[in-house]
Scaffold this motif. Structure first.
Motif, mmCIF file in Angstrom:
data_model
loop_
_atom_site.group_PDB
_atom_site.id
_atom_site.type_symbol
_atom_site.label_atom_id
_atom_site.label_comp_id
_atom_site.label_asym_id
_atom_site.label_seq_id
_atom_site.Cartn_x
_atom_site.Cartn_y
_atom_site.Cartn_z
ATOM 1 N N LYS A 92 0.808 -1.340 0.086
ATOM 2 C CA LYS A 92 -0.082 -0.067 -0.055
ATOM 3 C C LYS A 92 0.985 1.235 -0.013
ATOM 4 O O LYS A 92 0.600 2.383 -0.728
ATOM 5 C CB LYS A 92 -0.930 -0.104 0.989
ATOM 6 N N ASN A 93 1.895 1.225 0.646
ATOM 7 C CA ASN A 93 2.676 2.502 0.749
ATOM 8 C C ASN A 93 3.476 2.674 -0.459
ATOM 9 O O ASN A 93 3.637 3.915 -1.141
ATOM 10 C CB ASN A 93 3.711 2.204 1.916
ATOM 11 N N LEU A 94 3.870 1.502 -1.071
ATOM 12 C CA LEU A 94 4.337 1.544 -2.427
ATOM 13 C C LEU A 94 3.513 2.203 -3.608
ATOM 14 O O LEU A 94 3.603 2.803 -4.500
ATOM 15 C CB LEU A 94 5.128 0.262 -2.867
ATOM 16 N N ALA A 95 2.403 1.703 -3.461
ATOM 17 C CA ALA A 95 1.258 2.107 -4.415
ATOM 18 C C ALA A 95 1.201 3.504 -4.374
ATOM 19 O O ALA A 95 0.934 4.061 -5.392
ATOM 20 C CB ALA A 95 -0.107 1.154 -4.072
ATOM 21 N N TYR A 96 1.024 3.978 -3.112
ATOM 22 C CA TYR A 96 1.047 5.511 -3.054
ATOM 23 C C TYR A 96 2.218 6.390 -3.762
ATOM 24 O O TYR A 96 2.034 7.297 -4.133
ATOM 25 C CB TYR A 96 0.794 5.986 -1.463
ATOM 26 N N PHE A 115 4.624 1.714 -16.476
ATOM 27 C CA PHE A 115 3.806 1.237 -15.251
ATOM 28 C C PHE A 115 3.764 0.065 -15.035
ATOM 29 O O PHE A 115 2.997 -0.484 -14.147
ATOM 30 C CB PHE A 115 2.504 1.750 -15.849
ATOM 31 N N LEU A 116 4.855 -0.975 -15.235
ATOM 32 C CA LEU A 116 4.912 -2.384 -15.058
ATOM 33 C C LEU A 116 4.966 -2.714 -13.772
ATOM 34 O O LEU A 116 4.383 -3.486 -13.059
ATOM 35 C CB LEU A 116 6.137 -2.742 -15.748
ATOM 36 N N PRO A 117 5.804 -1.693 -12.921
ATOM 37 C CA PRO A 117 5.856 -1.757 -11.275
ATOM 38 C C PRO A 117 4.596 -1.712 -10.735
ATOM 39 O O PRO A 117 3.981 -2.472 -9.735
ATOM 40 C CB PRO A 117 6.713 -0.740 -10.837
ATOM 41 N N ALA A 118 3.455 -0.752 -11.245
ATOM 42 C CA ALA A 118 2.470 -0.715 -10.993
ATOM 43 C C ALA A 118 1.601 -1.995 -11.006
ATOM 44 O O ALA A 118 0.514 -2.375 -10.235
ATOM 45 C CB ALA A 118 1.546 0.671 -11.341
ATOM 46 N N ILE A 119 1.835 -2.509 -12.183
ATOM 47 C CA ILE A 119 0.816 -3.606 -12.436
ATOM 48 C C ILE A 119 1.163 -4.767 -11.786
ATOM 49 O O ILE A 119 0.572 -5.635 -11.208
ATOM 50 C CB ILE A 119 1.230 -3.960 -14.084
ATOM 51 N N PHE A 120 2.682 -5.015 -11.155
ATOM 52 C CA PHE A 120 3.134 -6.001 -10.325
ATOM 53 C C PHE A 120 2.420 -5.795 -8.971
ATOM 54 O O PHE A 120 1.714 -6.667 -8.411
ATOM 55 C CB PHE A 120 4.557 -5.719 -10.001
ATOM 56 N N ASP A 127 -1.667 -7.760 -5.086
ATOM 57 C CA ASP A 127 -2.951 -7.528 -4.369
ATOM 58 C C ASP A 127 -3.983 -8.535 -4.963
ATOM 59 O O ASP A 127 -4.784 -8.960 -3.615
ATOM 60 C CB ASP A 127 -3.502 -5.952 -4.424
ATOM 61 N N LEU A 128 -4.178 -8.619 -5.962
ATOM 62 C CA LEU A 128 -5.483 -9.520 -6.435
ATOM 63 C C LEU A 128 -4.900 -11.069 -6.052
ATOM 64 O O LEU A 128 -5.921 -11.855 -5.822
ATOM 65 C CB LEU A 128 -5.577 -9.476 -7.983
ATOM 66 N N LEU A 129 -3.588 -11.284 -5.865
ATOM 67 C CA LEU A 129 -3.423 -12.650 -5.516
ATOM 68 C C LEU A 129 -3.530 -12.917 -3.939
ATOM 69 O O LEU A 129 -3.934 -13.935 -3.581
ATOM 70 C CB LEU A 129 -1.866 -12.922 -5.659
ATOM 71 N N THR A 164 -8.250 -3.393 -3.068
ATOM 72 C CA THR A 164 -8.137 -1.896 -2.617
ATOM 73 C C THR A 164 -6.661 -1.360 -3.224
ATOM 74 O O THR A 164 -6.749 -0.134 -3.645
ATOM 75 C CB THR A 164 -8.049 -1.740 -0.849
ATOM 76 N N ILE A 165 -5.729 -2.218 -2.991
ATOM 77 C CA ILE A 165 -4.436 -1.604 -3.566
ATOM 78 C C ILE A 165 -4.406 -1.570 -4.832
ATOM 79 O O ILE A 165 -3.799 -0.775 -5.532
ATOM 80 C CB ILE A 165 -3.190 -2.367 -2.745
#
Length: 401
Positions: free
Chosen positions: A152-156, A175-180, A185-187, A192-193
């Motif tokens: 969550k911190n990394l997402a922000y 945006f590849l890191p954001a896709i990771f 999060d889905l896994l 939310t994240i």
């Protein structure tokens, strides 16, 4: 009779808000995405108006034993709230005039280094997570998921980093890191994240390509709702699919008719509770002490519901906790809050406008789900910790010696 009046009020509220949204989209295309009033209208439809159409079925299947008068009061309140957003929205359409030079803004070398470090870290986290992973965990709902890797911190943090880097290189791979983060999060069976990470991607691509990408957006939303349906079956069985699909919206809305006329809830908190609600988000290191001293709206409802799980608070019912006068004040100041944020976005360069828009979208969702006052403090904290430092570091350009 009250049932038909309630339905009619919900229908009128929907028509008022949706007509404003369609008019703005038709006139200003992708720039509606930068407008807080547009997003407030979207959230109003999903978190209040949509579930209000099914309130009697929600009451039946979840056995809330709602009073018809409380349902009617809720519909009237939603109608008034819809008017309070729709009227200023007429004069605050999305006719943005952002500076053209901002599209060629130099990205900072330090920002790029941060992007690289986070990318390598997330590759490692993804490898550790996927190794020996049980994919059935995706469909299991177990409440709050622990954030071992601080996703969550990394997402922000990646909101600012990714957007600055994207508008320098104009490459989707940024945006590849954001896709990771979304995948991780889905896994974990959460969303939310993933939502935090997807917002800046969607806004950036829409503005860059000069398109709203409505169909891809609907597909992504449908997939997230589908995951919600599957996960909801693990909580309550025998519920119609459409009530499961609106699970988050349903449980956020239902607290309004549940507590709008409850004398044990209405006005049971003081001005100090309200100040504490603002402080609990901003003063992160004192969060535990503040929560220990004050009982906030969400926890109060949790104790009164006594079903072993908490429901979502929301913008309207959270303000009722401080009294009906605070509710009136909240309805009046909320459009002003939207207008000030809109002005803040309009006066920014394009990358900064997209970053602020992304943060605004994320926190408007929190405001509708949890209330205005606790979310304001958290919003200020995120701006101070995750936006302003990156904004300053991004000034160290590739051209600087």
């Amino acid at each position: 009779m009250l049932q038909y009046i309630s339905f009619l009020l919900s229908l009128i509220s929907f028509l008022i808000i949706s007509s404003n949204i369609f008019r703005d989209v038709k006139k200003n295309k992708q720039y509606v995405l930068l407008n807080p009033f547009f997003w407030a209208g979207i959230y109003l439809i999903f978190y209040f108006i949509l579930p209000s159409f099914f309130v009697f079925k929600i009451d039946f299947y979840f056995n809330w034993k709602l009073e018809e008068s409380s349902i009617l009061y809720s519909s009237i309140l939603i109608f008034i709230f819809s008017i309070s957003i729709a009227v200023p929205y007429i004069f605050c359409t999305s006719s943005f005039r952002l500076s053209n030079e901002s599209e060629n803004q130099e990205g900072g070398i330090i920002t790029f280094v941060i992007w690289l470090l986070i990318s390598f870290y997330l590759i490692y986290v993804f490898y550790v997570t996927i190794k020996n992973y049980d994919f059935m965990h995706i469909f299991n709902y177990s409440g709050e998921v622990g954030d071992t890797f601080k996703l969550k911190n990394l997402a922000y943090l990646m909101i600012s980093v990714s957007v600055f880097m994207f508008w320098k290189f104009k490459r989707i791979v940024i945006f590849l890191p954001a896709i990771f983060i979304v995948s991780l999060d889905l896994l974990n069976g959460s969303r939310t994240i993933a939502f935090i990470s997807l917002v800046p991607i969607f806004i950036s691509i829409c503005i860059y390509k000069k398109s709203l990408f409505i169909i891809p957006g609907i597909i992504i939303l449908s997939l997230l709702l589908f995951l919600g349906i599957i996960r909801s079956d693990n909580v309550v069985n025998g519920v119609p699919w459409y009530l499961s699909a609106i699970g988050e919206f349903r449980e956020t809305y239902i607290t309004l008719p549940l507590f709008i006329a409850d004398n044990n809830y209405v006005g049971s908190a003081s001005i100090f509770h309200l100040l504490g609600a603002i402080s609990v988000g901003l003063l992160y290191f004192f969060r535990g002490d503040i929560i220990e001293q004050y009982q906030f709206a969400g926890h109060s409802m949790y104790l009164m519901i006594d079903r072993g799980y908490g429901l979502g608070s929301n913008l309207l019912i959270e303000s009722v906790y401080y009294g009906y006068f605070c509710l009136i004040v909240t309805i009046l100041i909320f459009p002003l809050f939207l207008y000030l944020f809109k002005r803040f976005i309009e006066q920014s360069s394009l990358p900064v406008a997209i970053i602020n828009t992304s943060i605004m979208i994320i926190f408007l969702r929190l405001i509708f789900r949890e209330g205005l006052y606790p979310s304001i403090g958290t919003l200020l904290l995120v701006l101070l910790v995750y936006f302003f430092p990156i904004y300053i570091l991004n000034k160290f350009s590739w051209k600087n010696k």
